[in-house]
Enzyme design. Structure first.
Site, PDB file in Angstrom:
ATOM      1  N   PHE A 281      31.701  39.682  33.283  1.00 51.17           N
ATOM      2  CA  PHE A 281      32.760  38.952  33.987  1.00 51.17           C
ATOM      3  C   PHE A 281      32.743  39.393  35.444  1.00 51.17           C
ATOM      4  CE2 PHE A 281      36.980  38.264  35.685  1.00 51.17           C
ATOM      5  CZ  PHE A 281      37.227  36.960  35.301  1.00 51.17           C
TER       6      PHE A 281
ATOM      7  N   LYS B 247      40.518  45.877  42.751  1.00 54.01           N
ATOM      8  CA  LYS B 247      41.446  46.496  41.812  1.00 54.01           C
ATOM      9  C   LYS B 247      41.980  47.835  42.312  1.00 54.01           C
ATOM     10  CE  LYS B 247      39.981  44.112  37.571  1.00 54.01           C
ATOM     11  NZ  LYS B 247      41.221  43.396  37.271  1.00 54.01           N
TER      12      LYS B 247
ATOM     13  N   ASP C  10      28.691  45.895  40.004  1.00 50.93           N
ATOM     14  CA  ASP C  10      30.083  45.438  40.066  1.00 50.93           C
ATOM     15  C   ASP C  10      30.980  46.583  39.595  1.00 50.93           C
ATOM     16  OD1 ASP C  10      32.615  44.405  39.438  1.00 50.93           O
ATOM     17  OD2 ASP C  10      31.823  42.446  38.891  1.00 50.93           O
TER      18      ASP C  10
END
Length: 406
Positions: A131, A244, A215
């Site tokens: 994702f 985040k 990532d």
């Protein structure tokens, strides 16, 4: 004002892309939040690995207040000291040499995708079940066909591989621009890469002249017990994407490049109106400084091992193992009842989530201590007991719990 009224209001006025929310929260402090009816919850999801300092931490509050009263935004025609302070910290912690600042993880991955395209090579490799975001470029990288299908055709040239070294060896070649991977696939159910994968990926991408892009949106900012997930493997990628946790609750993203890779971008080839604004820069720098100064990377490593051992020690017939690293943990269940466990935990005043049918994800604040862990174990143990009692025939043959994450 009540929870039900707020949830009804949401459904009447917001686009239905998320469905009905689970609660309406009003305030938070540390690892706790309270809904509009005054009900307390222990937050062990942390805004999905975002709130590394918990809620309303004094460092976060002071940084927002101070910078908002000074200078918030001026556009990227100009530079500000908070922006430069943050960039210097990110480069020092990561070992990179250039930074592009954005507003989210999706935007960071869009920048990484454009960076890969600038190599001039036609193929980009990503992993099944990965994702990387929901914008059309990031979605093309995402290895979840159900998410991609309604929006196809997406950007071409992206291929998804099984997360094995053998699949990578078979796919990579001189026409590959980049390989993008997550050290732990959070949205797939907290699934770590196979042992040795990142080391092999670094060797193979270097051999074929391809970029290795990691990532770190969910695994960065100390989440796994190192500043970044790639550091556990002792390798250095060509780029990492961040978001985040680096903002501790303030929207920010970043692309950090290594080995001169960032020089592929030329003026005008990428940009962001809000990216790197002074307010976001000041808050993110303050958050990362607190993580560093308070030893929270080390706390994440130690508390992750402790949590894993104590979850297994609960002896629930539903729990078969714990995987992940640091404070990004996936609790493996003996049956596809993760949503039932999540709902039971919610009723018990505990926030976790279910990224897969048989996995519960934990991503609490990095500063949790004995008290938070004790409350978690009490409430999560009760939730497991609730579900086990309701599904006893399903779990009667559950295997013995095994294994804790590295």
């Amino acid at each position: 004002m009540s929870t039900e009224n707020d949830l009804d209001h949401y459904q009447q006025t917001m686009m239905p892309s998320w469905g009905r929310p689970l609660a309406a929260f009003e305030r938070g402090a540390g690892s706790y939040v309270w809904d509009v009816d005054g009900v307390e919850y222990l937050d062990f999801l942390g805004g999905i690995a975002v709130n590394v300092l918990g809620h309303a931490h004094p460092v976060f509050v002071e940084a927002v207040s101070r910078q908002a009263a000074t200078l918030a935004h001026i556009s990227n025609y100009f530079v500000t000291p908070p922006q430069l302070d943050l960039v210097d910290r990110l480069l020092r912690l990561s070992g990179g040499d250039r930074v592009f600042l954005a507003n989210s993880g999706t935007e960071a991955n869009e920048a990484a995708l454009k960076l890969a395209k600038l190599t001039g090579r036609p193929r980009i490799l990503a992993l099944d079940k990965a994702f990387h975001g929901r914008s059309t470029g990031a979605l093309a990288l995402t290895g979840k066909p159900a998410l991609r299908a309604p929006f196809e055709p997406l950007i071409g040239g992206v291929e998804h591989l099984a997360p094995t070294i053998q699949a990578l060896e078979a796919a990579i070649g001189p026409d590959v621009a980049a390989l993008i991977v997550e050290p732990i696939q959070g949205e797939a159910g907290v699934v770590p890469l196979p042992s040795g994968y990142l080391e092999a990926a670094r060797e193979l991408t270097r051999k074929h002249g391809a970029l290795l892009i990691v990532d770190e949106i969910q695994t960065g900012a100390g989440r796994t017990g190192a500043w970044f997930g790639f550091q556990h493997a002792g390798i250095e990628p060509d780029a990492i994407t961040l978001a985040k946790g680096i903002g501790g609750g303030f929207p920010i993203g970043a692309l950090v490049t290594f080995h001169g890779t960032g020089d592929l971008f030329k003026p005008g080839q990428h940009g962001s109106t809000f990216g790197g604004n002074a307010l976001a820069g000041a808050v993110a720098d303050a958050v990362l400084a607190e993580v560093e100064n308070a030893g929270l990377v080390e706390n994440a490593a130690a508390r992750g091992v402790e949590l894993s051992e104590k979850i297994l020690a609960l002896g629930s017939p539903l729990v078969t193992g714990v995987r992940g690293r640091g404070l990004l943990l996936g609790i493996e269940l003996a049956a596809p009842v993760a949503n039932d466990v999540r709902a039971a935990a919610h009723r018990r005043g505990l926030i976790v989530n279910a990224p897969a049918d048989d996995v519960i994800r934990l991503a609490p604040a990095l500063n949790i201590g004995d008290d938070e862990i004790a409350v978690f174990l009490e409430r999560f143990g009760a939730a497991l007991a609730d579900v086990a009692a309701a599904s006893a025939p399903t779990t009667a043959s559950a295997s013995t719990p095994t294994g804790a994450p590295a």
